[in-house]
Design a protein around this motif. Structure first.
Motif, mmCIF file in Angstrom:
data_model
loop_
_atom_site.group_PDB
_atom_site.id
_atom_site.type_symbol
_atom_site.label_atom_id
_atom_site.label_comp_id
_atom_site.label_asym_id
_atom_site.label_seq_id
_atom_site.Cartn_x
_atom_site.Cartn_y
_atom_site.Cartn_z
ATOM 1 N N SER A 1 9.198 4.233 8.073
ATOM 2 C CA SER A 1 8.958 4.720 6.822
ATOM 3 C C SER A 1 8.537 3.633 5.879
ATOM 4 O O SER A 1 7.830 3.521 4.884
ATOM 5 C CB SER A 1 10.233 4.966 6.117
ATOM 6 O OG SER A 1 11.251 3.969 6.186
ATOM 7 N N TYR A 2 8.742 2.197 6.548
ATOM 8 C CA TYR A 2 8.078 0.980 5.724
ATOM 9 C C TYR A 2 7.788 0.108 7.022
ATOM 10 O O TYR A 2 8.273 -0.339 7.874
ATOM 11 C CB TYR A 2 9.097 0.340 5.006
ATOM 12 C CG TYR A 2 8.481 -0.757 3.782
ATOM 13 C CD1 TYR A 2 8.279 -0.275 2.751
ATOM 14 C CD2 TYR A 2 8.260 -1.915 4.397
ATOM 15 C CE1 TYR A 2 7.472 -1.182 1.775
ATOM 16 C CE2 TYR A 2 7.545 -2.977 3.409
ATOM 17 C CZ TYR A 2 6.972 -2.555 2.287
ATOM 18 O OH TYR A 2 6.747 -3.349 1.345
ATOM 19 N N CYS B 1 -2.687 3.992 -3.342
ATOM 20 C CA CYS B 1 -3.358 2.604 -3.985
ATOM 21 C C CYS B 1 -2.657 1.334 -3.452
ATOM 22 O O CYS B 1 -1.520 1.289 -2.848
ATOM 23 C CB CYS B 1 -2.704 2.714 -5.596
ATOM 24 S SG CYS B 1 -1.067 2.699 -5.817
ATOM 25 N N TRP B 2 -2.875 0.142 -3.861
ATOM 26 C CA TRP B 2 -2.362 -1.222 -3.533
ATOM 27 C C TRP B 2 -1.997 -1.631 -4.959
ATOM 28 O O TRP B 2 -2.214 -1.710 -5.858
ATOM 29 C CB TRP B 2 -3.399 -2.068 -3.005
ATOM 30 C CG TRP B 2 -3.974 -1.889 -1.632
ATOM 31 C CD1 TRP B 2 -5.262 -1.384 -1.069
ATOM 32 C CD2 TRP B 2 -3.469 -2.581 -0.519
ATOM 33 N NE1 TRP B 2 -4.989 -1.392 0.109
ATOM 34 C CE2 TRP B 2 -4.002 -2.095 0.503
ATOM 35 C CE3 TRP B 2 -2.190 -3.281 -0.368
ATOM 36 C CZ2 TRP B 2 -3.646 -2.203 1.849
ATOM 37 C CZ3 TRP B 2 -1.936 -3.675 0.925
ATOM 38 C CH2 TRP B 2 -2.729 -3.370 1.925
ATOM 39 N N THR B 3 -0.653 -2.330 -4.656
ATOM 40 C CA THR B 3 -0.017 -3.113 -5.909
ATOM 41 C C THR B 3 0.688 -4.503 -5.501
ATOM 42 O O THR B 3 0.936 -4.556 -4.270
ATOM 43 C CB THR B 3 1.244 -1.991 -6.122
ATOM 44 O OG1 THR B 3 0.767 -0.770 -6.509
ATOM 45 C CG2 THR B 3 1.947 -2.668 -7.529
ATOM 46 N N LEU C 1 0.718 -1.242 0.107
ATOM 47 C CA LEU C 1 -0.175 -0.118 -0.045
ATOM 48 C C LEU C 1 0.960 1.227 -0.104
ATOM 49 O O LEU C 1 1.856 1.190 0.621
ATOM 50 C CB LEU C 1 -0.872 -0.046 1.195
ATOM 51 C CG LEU C 1 -1.453 1.240 1.467
ATOM 52 C CD1 LEU C 1 -2.831 1.255 0.681
ATOM 53 C CD2 LEU C 1 -2.226 1.132 2.863
ATOM 54 N N MET C 2 0.802 2.179 -1.048
ATOM 55 C CA MET C 2 1.089 3.469 -0.870
ATOM 56 C C MET C 2 0.162 4.502 -0.442
ATOM 57 O O MET C 2 -1.001 4.438 -1.168
ATOM 58 C CB MET C 2 1.883 3.863 -2.230
ATOM 59 C CG MET C 2 3.037 2.981 -2.762
ATOM 60 S SD MET C 2 3.794 3.750 -4.180
ATOM 61 C CE MET C 2 2.685 3.456 -5.369
ATOM 62 N N LEU D 1 3.920 2.149 2.599
ATOM 63 C CA LEU D 1 4.970 3.308 2.917
ATOM 64 C C LEU D 1 4.173 4.326 2.148
ATOM 65 O O LEU D 1 3.237 4.502 1.860
ATOM 66 C CB LEU D 1 6.169 2.944 1.610
ATOM 67 C CG LEU D 1 5.820 3.034 0.231
ATOM 68 C CD1 LEU D 1 7.211 3.367 -0.384
ATOM 69 C CD2 LEU D 1 5.230 1.557 -0.271
ATOM 70 N N ALA D 2 4.692 5.675 2.660
ATOM 71 C CA ALA D 2 4.269 6.860 2.439
ATOM 72 C C ALA D 2 4.401 7.355 1.074
ATOM 73 O O ALA D 2 5.626 7.017 0.646
ATOM 74 C CB ALA D 2 4.810 8.159 3.437
#
Length: 257
Positions: free
Chosen positions: A42-43, A71-73, A13-14, A57-58
């Protein structure tokens, strides 16, 4: 070829707000969240009782300037990241980032299929196979759905790249054909031609929940929004599509209401 080539192995997820997203998904799915490196937020790693599921992560300022939304990747395991990325580009896809090493973790590349749907190809450091993101169990990702500009040609692309096999084809009337696909005997998901009002081609990931109505209530209580559902699908399962408070799309699937 490794036994995991072509399998989804990680989900990322970003987001525009790590803390808020962590609270939301912990409340909706019961995921545990911790820093990947102690003291470095950060992660963050996402886990279920069955083991790690993915990370978050941001979105950086550079990503934001490129128009990257929350979004999800999904990550797909491959035998060789560089070779696979080159094959994807040769087939009309695009290389968005990498290939690049994550020290001590593996090598990855962010790519897009010829119609623009983004995913990540990955190989574990040292050549070890990544653990399968086993779809069974509450809180795991149990279905992977591609909303393509043209479902037929999109399926052909992924079949050629990863060896996915054609499963049943479900006639959805005016919505066209919903093409199931498998990896050997393992059902992975479906490919469909998106509607004209839908956003750009993308992947949608379905998380297993015990009951769809209760999950929908948790989404609302956490500040998310349900865009579609509850809706019964062939086989008797129930689904819903939603966005988290930062706007990232995801879906849920349950054996009943």
């Amino acid at each position: 070829m490794s036994t995991n080539h072509g399998a989804f192995c990680w989900y990322e997820l970003m987001t525009s707000d790590l803390d808020a997203a962590a609270r939301f998904y912990a409340g909706v799915f019961g995921w545990s969240v911790r820093d990947a490196v102690p003291g470095d937020a950060s992660y963050r790693l996402l886990s279920t009782p069955q083991g790690p599921l993915g990370g978050m992560l941001a979105i950086t300022e550079a990503m934001r300037e490129r128009g990257v939304p929350p979004c999800w990747t999904g990550y797909i395991a491959v035998d060789d990241v560089d070779t696979q990325a080159a094959r994807i580009v040769a087939a009309g896809g695009a290389l968005r980032h990498g290939p690049e090493d994550i020290p001590g973790v593996g090598r990855y590349a962010v790519v897009a299929d010829p119609q623009g749907a983004v995913f990540i190809v990955f190989r574990d450091a040292g050549g070890q196979e990544p653990p399968s993101a086993a779809p069974a169990g509450t809180g795991r990702v149990g279905w992977h759905e591609l909303h393509a500009a043209d479902g037929r040609t999109a399926f052909e692309f992924y079949a050629e790249q990863f060896g996915w096999l054609r499963g049943d084809a479900i006639d959805m009337g005016a919505q066209g054909v919903y093409q199931l696909y498998t990896r050997g005997a393992e059902a992975l998901g479906g490919v469909m031609t998106k509607g004209a009002s839908e956003p750009a081609p993308c992947w949608l990931y379905y998380v297993n929940v015990e009951a769809i109505d209760a999950a929908i209530a948790r989404v609302g209580a956490g500040g998310g929004q349900v865009a579609m559902g509850p809706h019964e699908v062939p086989g008797g399962q129930w689904i819903a599509v939603a966005t988290d408070p930062q706007g990232a799309w995801f879906a849920m699937v349950a054996p009943g209401r």
